[in-house]
Write a protein that holds these residues in place. Sequence first.
Motif: not given
Length: 372
Positions: A122-127, A138-143, A251-260
């Motif tokens: 999984i990778s991210e690029d702008g929008d 490659e499957i491209v999506a907004r989210s 999960r740890r309570l401070d673990a992230p649920l989101r990246r970008g």
Amino acid sequence: MIWDVAVVGAGPAGLAAAHAAATAGARTIVLERATHPRYKTCGGGLIGTSLEIARPRLAAVPGRDTIDAVTFTRGGRRTFTRHARGGPLLTMVRRDDFDHAWYEAALKAGATVRQDSQVRAISEDGDTATVTLDDKEEIVARSVIGADGSAGISSRHVGVTFDQQDLGLELELAATEDDCRRWRGRVLLDWGPFPGSYGWVFPKDDQLTVGVIMTKGHGAETKEYLRDFVAQLGLADRPVVRDSGHLTRCRRLDAPLRRGRVIVAGDAAGLLEPWTREGISYALRSGSWAGAAAASGDLAAYERQVAAELVPEMTAGRRLLDLFSKRPMLIHFAMTTPIGWRAFEMFCRGELAMANVINRRGIHAAVKLLGA
């Protein structure tokens, strides 16, 4: 083509997410490495919270049994059975049935589901975010919604960290006619010999699911517990339909649920109840919220909802696990009392959240007294 939402994983969390996103009008694709219907190691007990989400969305909940009695034991002894009043406590499902019902519901809602699709990156690029498959497509999506388990690519991409890991071992046993009569409508919970461990017997038509769970790192002891548990139940000679194991990670309570533009739900986010390790209701809730948030483009709304509704329940579950690990006989005794049994009934029916269980008079006093 750019999809609005790409979902990685087609278990309850992923398919609930796809259903919610597609229902909201988002162009949604689900990528699943296996083919439905497929087996998944799981106790398969649906509490009321899960049923409340599933019933309006599925053509039918594929229940194999409904439970209105619970037998409690401590190390196979000190046995007693409580009977529910006012309706069933649990609905038992086989995960191949249940997940396939969600698969059909997601398709009906308008989602595209691609099976035999192994995600490699999984990778991210702008929008947009890009999901790369095993064949380099490659499957491209907004989210992107990650629902591929706690050891999956999406969890690693987001950086989820865990502070509780448990090993569950499970046998699916072929039940005799006498077994079916004996266990129909009743489950057994055994408080195990190691801190925080417990075992279960769940009936599912012509099969019994027998399993145990305890802290990771005690593989030999977990196997010994399961072997002794099956023998104590008089089931050692039953044919084994499946023999499987799995890790649950909280999960740890401070673990992230989101990246970008990538969010994680269900097991991929480490969302489950720490004491009972119940995860289906967490998968369905978090998946539904993730799908709605991705469809709207407000991914932060998902983080806020998890923090508001699931984190308090998980915090309470951790306190109960701590109490159970220190004083299992106190929990055993609590189920003999009207207060303890009533709280258990209400939790199973989805009428009382874990955060409210721990604040009930008597339970709160015991937890506070023991420093849990």
